[in-house]
Motif scaffolding. Structure first.
Motif: not given
Ligand SMILES: Nc1ncnc2c1ncn2[C@@H]1O[C@H](COP(=O)(O)OP(=O)(O)OP(=O)(O)O)[C@@H](O)[C@H]1O
Length: 892
Positions: A510-515, A536-547
């Motif tokens: 999971l990183y920002s360049g992914l489709t 993942s990079t830190n794009i999943a660090e805040t506000s995300l809930t991965l169930e």
């Protein structure tokens, strides 16, 4: 005679101007410091005075001081409950527990009973700041019980152990608890253990937390109830909403927003700030009369995912009542949307059209602790807007924000005349609300000794969790695409080698360049019996809930941007994270069920060495785009702008210099017309914008807009294991002129294939990235037309295209070093050594003169996206920047 191009020395006059600017900045910084130290002294006196007042006010029967707020008819007096003020000393005990209360100071106003909570002893509280800056900026204190700490190697200053197995990961807290006879009590989360709907010490319906003295005389919370109960499971969305800690504060939040211009809300990760508060505001009527409630996020992925969640909770279609906007993607409906999630950068852009953001009634700036460049500028501007629009309400939210300094920033200066709103009882001093309680337990584990290779440590930790721990998905935080791809490969290989482990693991990057499709995989539920491992990079660090996430593995590193204004090089550097980030990472678990977080650094490192907060992006970024934005908003005195974190004077000077050289600013540092205003309108790097504007006159705007769109997406190439295959694919499109022309060839091929995904697959081209290019291109064309640019194709005349690139990027010109055997170039601007990146089609071709789009720094400084030029174009494009010198006879 052959002439040499060298950078024109800035005219003396300009140097004088720049020097003046530097001096001004230095003078303002000095003034600011003096002001700060004065106000510190003042605050000391005030605090001392307050303490004496409070002591005098507590009567002999121990009754607490009654606040004059009690008489305020607007206070939510529910069921006859009253409001009391506790003296600030009471916070000192709480400050030793690492938690929300650490971050709050000043006068604490507490509901002694709460509408949703029958037990008066477990009532939530809310605090009002008295508008003073903290006396120290130390940030939250972290409780520590070890007396003789062993200093550990820093994360990154690597220890001797090659890698760890899970049994090398210790639950140190357990050990300590055995020693002192206490149940598990993770440094950060264990002591807050319990279940949703009251597991937290201060939550409703649970046993009251006992306060225990620790060996060092501090006090910490200890929840008597063990780990989470099984309240998690399936419940209706409405029930899930009501179980969130923030629900108990609904009335308090609405009250504070009603009565205060700015409310600072600090609440644990997962407590419901992002998803619930906008809904409460909507329910309370803040979106009536066509108004919109905005909630900003620093990251695009978070914007998309929370908008989707909120629309689901409200039972509405995404893009209608609830929508979102990120750069180049607007999923809102101007007639219907009432709650809008957007990146802070997009909100800044909106100010260009509507400087007072008049359609918004409340703006919630979420995850403010990140201190992204856009967040900081936004905060400064919102403070300004509030002076003009007192009715606008701001909410600043985070789990780890330094609430007191944020409150101090929003504290309106006394010199200012009274605001309109103040006459209506609206308080301009910010309120601070602490939302106590978190979702579920997250046990924290630390390695016993520093790890020598965080990638291998990650892999072995993941494998051990998979072998030994019950089902549940794993979220791993690494630094960037390279690390992540390697980890995906290593874990997949390990899983295949150990027959048992290979069963049921799905490893996803999971990183920002992914489709978008690949990103969506991460959000989809794991198939039965399978364990998802998201890396993942830190794009999943805040506000995300991965169930499905139960386990988090935190490497302790992230890629951070560091800009050097002296060399003008911006690097992405792998650097240790801060405590605020570590808490956010751990907080991705424990949202839907209890979780565990494995930190690949020692507890000593976390407690003693990890910085509380990261350096604000403002202080480590190129400021050119920000300066243009502020100028476009009419803020001419950039130096006098109220920055939450002052940028360095060198960065500011460099930004002014670049903008001046691009012709965006004039001699008075004002936006030029039309170029400056046009550049400001384009949501792109100023150099790319300038290239588009130049393409108008050169008659190649269609092509340049295509190139700009491609430069705006992460990468149009698919990353593959075999670099050779990719290189061969690139050769099919490679143009002798360089990468920009190669991009055009790819784009043409894509159109000729009828935008076929098969064609992309065959050619190692990212289909989703190409679709995005088409979208971005359309948007840029529309903006260009609005700016009065003529859309014209140069057909196959690539010379004009290269000239247009030169017009934007002339400052990035480089010359191949004569007799260089290893392709060494020197920048004309500062004679730095640079090399063509291996991903460029010009790698090993080494034309004599090139221009690059960006530099990346690894073992060397590499130029990315390179195009060959004729040096005479430099003077044509920027006569003010380059001059011709007679050829030095000694130089080859
Ligand atoms: N997509 C989702 N699926 C399931 N539950 C969700 C989802 N999004 C949020 N939740 C639930 O709502 C809770 C609150 O999420 P929210 O993002 O509002 O918290 P927060 O306080 O803003 O925390 P953070 O700052 O960590 O994002 C989560 O802990 C989780 O229980």
């Amino acid at each position: 005679m052959v002439n040499q191009i060298s950078r024109l020395d800035i005219h003396d006059q300009q140097i004088d101007q720049l020097q003046q600017v530097v001096n001004e900045i230095k003078a303002s910084l000095k003034l600011l410091n003096e002001e700060r130290s004065e106000s510190r002294e003042f605050r000391k006196v005030i605090l001392a005075w307050m303490k004496s007042q409070e002591k005098n006010s507590v009567d002999s029967s121990g009754q607490e001081l009654q606040s004059d707020l009690i008489h305020d008819p607007l206070i939510p007096v529910v069921d006859g409950k009253h409001v009391t003020i506790h003296p600030p000393e009471q916070f000192t005990t709480i400050q030793h527990s690492e938690g929300i209360s650490d971050l709050i100071g000043g006068v604490k106003v507490e509901d002694t009973e709460h509408p949703n909570c029958g037990d008066s002893k477990t009532a939530p509280h809310f605090s009002f700041s008295i508008g003073l800056e903290p006396l120290t900026d130390d940030g939250p204190k972290v409780y520590s019980r070890k007396k003789n700490r062993v200093t550990t190697a820093k994360v990154g200053q690597l220890g001797k152990r090659p890698a760890i197995a899970l049994n090398g990961v210790s639950n140190q807290s357990n050990k300590r608890n055995q020693l002192v006879g206490r149940p598990f009590e993770g440094l950060t989360y264990g002591r807050r253990g319990g279940s949703r709907g009251g597991g937290q010490g201060r939550g409703c319906g649970t046993e009251k937390p006992r306060l225990l003295d620790d060996e060092e005389g501090g006090v910490l919370f200890y929840s008597a109830s063990p780990s989470s109960s099984s309240t998690y499971g399936y419940a209706s969305l409405e029930k899930q909403r009501q179980r969130l800690p923030v629900f108990k504060y609904r009335t308090s939040i609405l009250y504070l927003v009603e009565t205060h211009s700015t409310t600072i809300i600090v609440g644990e990760t997962g407590s419901g700030k992002t998803t619930q508060i906008p809904q409460y505001l909507k329910e309370a009527g803040w979106a009536d009369g066509g108004h919109i409630i905005a909630c900003t996020q620093p990251r695009r992925l978070a914007v998309q995912s929370v908008a989707a969640r909120v629309s689901e909770e409200m039972g509405v279609k995404l893009g209608e009542e609830v929508g979102y906007t990120i750069r180049f993607e607007d999923v809102t409906n101007s007639d219907l949307t009432r709650i809008k999630f957007l990146t802070d950068g997009v909100l800044l852009r909106e100010m260009m059209d509507d400087p007072l953001l008049s359609k918004y009634s409340v703006i919630m700036v979420d995850e403010a602790h990140e201190r992204s460049l856009s967040t900081d500028i936004l905060l400064g501007l919102l403070k300004k807007i509030q002076r003009r629009r007192p009715e606008l309400r701001l909410i600043i939210a985070s789990a780890t924000i330094e609430a007191k300094s944020m409150a101090a920033f929003f504290q309106t200066r006394r010199r200012r005349p009274r605001l309109e709103g103040e006459d209506h009882g609206l308080r301009t001093e910010p309120a601070i609300l602490s939302v106590e309680g978190r979702g579920y337990n997250v046990q924290i584990f630390y390695v016993e000794e520093p790890v020598s290779d965080y990638l291998r440590a990650t892999v072995s930790t993941v494998m051990s969790i998979h072998d030994k721990e019950p089902m549940g998905d794993i979220l791993v935080f690494l630094t960037g695409q390279d690390d992540i791809d390697t980890a995906v490969q290593l874990i997949t290989e390990e899983a295949q080698n150990s027959g048992k482990s290979s069963l049921g693991m799905i490893v996803l990057p999971l990183y920002s360049g992914l489709t978008r499709a690949d990103q969506d995989l991460v959000f989809s539920p794991s198939p039965r019996g399978k364990r998802k491992v998201v890396i993942s990079t830190n794009i999943a660090e805040t506000s995300l809930t991965l169930e499905g996430i139960v386990y988090v593995v935190d490497s302790g590193f992230s890629k951070q941007r560091f800009y050097n204004p002296i060399t003008d090089i911006e690097n992405l550097v792998v650097a240790p994270i801060s405590k605020a980030s570590a808490r956010q990472r751990a907080g991705r678990a424990g949202r839907i069920r209890p979780g565990k977080c494995y930190r690949l650094y020692t507890e000593d490192y976390f407690v003693n060495e990890m910085p509380s907060h990261g350096i604000p992006e403002m202080q480590r970024s190129n400021l050119a785009s920000s300066v243009i934005q502020l100028k476009a908003l009419g803020i001419d005195n950039i130096l006098g702008f109220d920055w939450p974190a002052s940028p360095s004077s060198e960065s500011m000077v460099r930004a002014l210099e670049v903008l001046y050289s691009l012709g965006v600013l004039d001699d008075d540092a004002k936006l030029t017309s039309p170029v400056g205003f046009q550049v400001a309108e384009l949501p792109l790097d100023p150099m790319i914008s300038k290239m588009i504007i130049a393409s108008d006159q050169l008659g190649c705007s269609e092509e340049i807009i295509t190139v700009s769109a491609i430069l705006s997406v992460q990468s149009i190439w698919i990353s593959v294991k075999g670099q050779r295959e990719l290189d061969e694919a690139k050769l099919r499109f490679a143009a002798a002129e360089g990468d920009h022309v190669t991009f055009l060839n790819v784009y043409k091929g894509f159109l000729q294939s009828n935008k076929s995904s098969k064609w992309c697959h065959k050619n190692f081209i990212n289909y989703h990235a190409m679709k995005k290019v088409i979208e971005v291109r359309e948007q840029l064309r529309r903006i260009a037309q609005r700016l009065g640019l003529t859309l014209k194709s140069c057909e196959n005349d690539m010379q004009v295209l290269r000239k247009a690139v030169t017009a934007g990027f002339f400052a990035n010109a480089c010359r191949l070093e004569p007799y260089s055997h290893n392709g060494m170039y020197k920048t004309v601007r500062s004679s730095q050594e640079v090399y063509i990146h291996p991903s460029s089609v010009l790698f090993r071709v080494n034309p004599k003169w090139v221009i690059y789009n960006s530099l990346v720094s690894t073992d060397r400084q590499y130029m990315r996206n390179v195009i060959s030029i004729d040096p005479s174009w430099l003077r044509e494009a920027a006569p003010h920047f380059y001059q011709q010198q007679p050829l030095n006879p000694n130089r080859p």
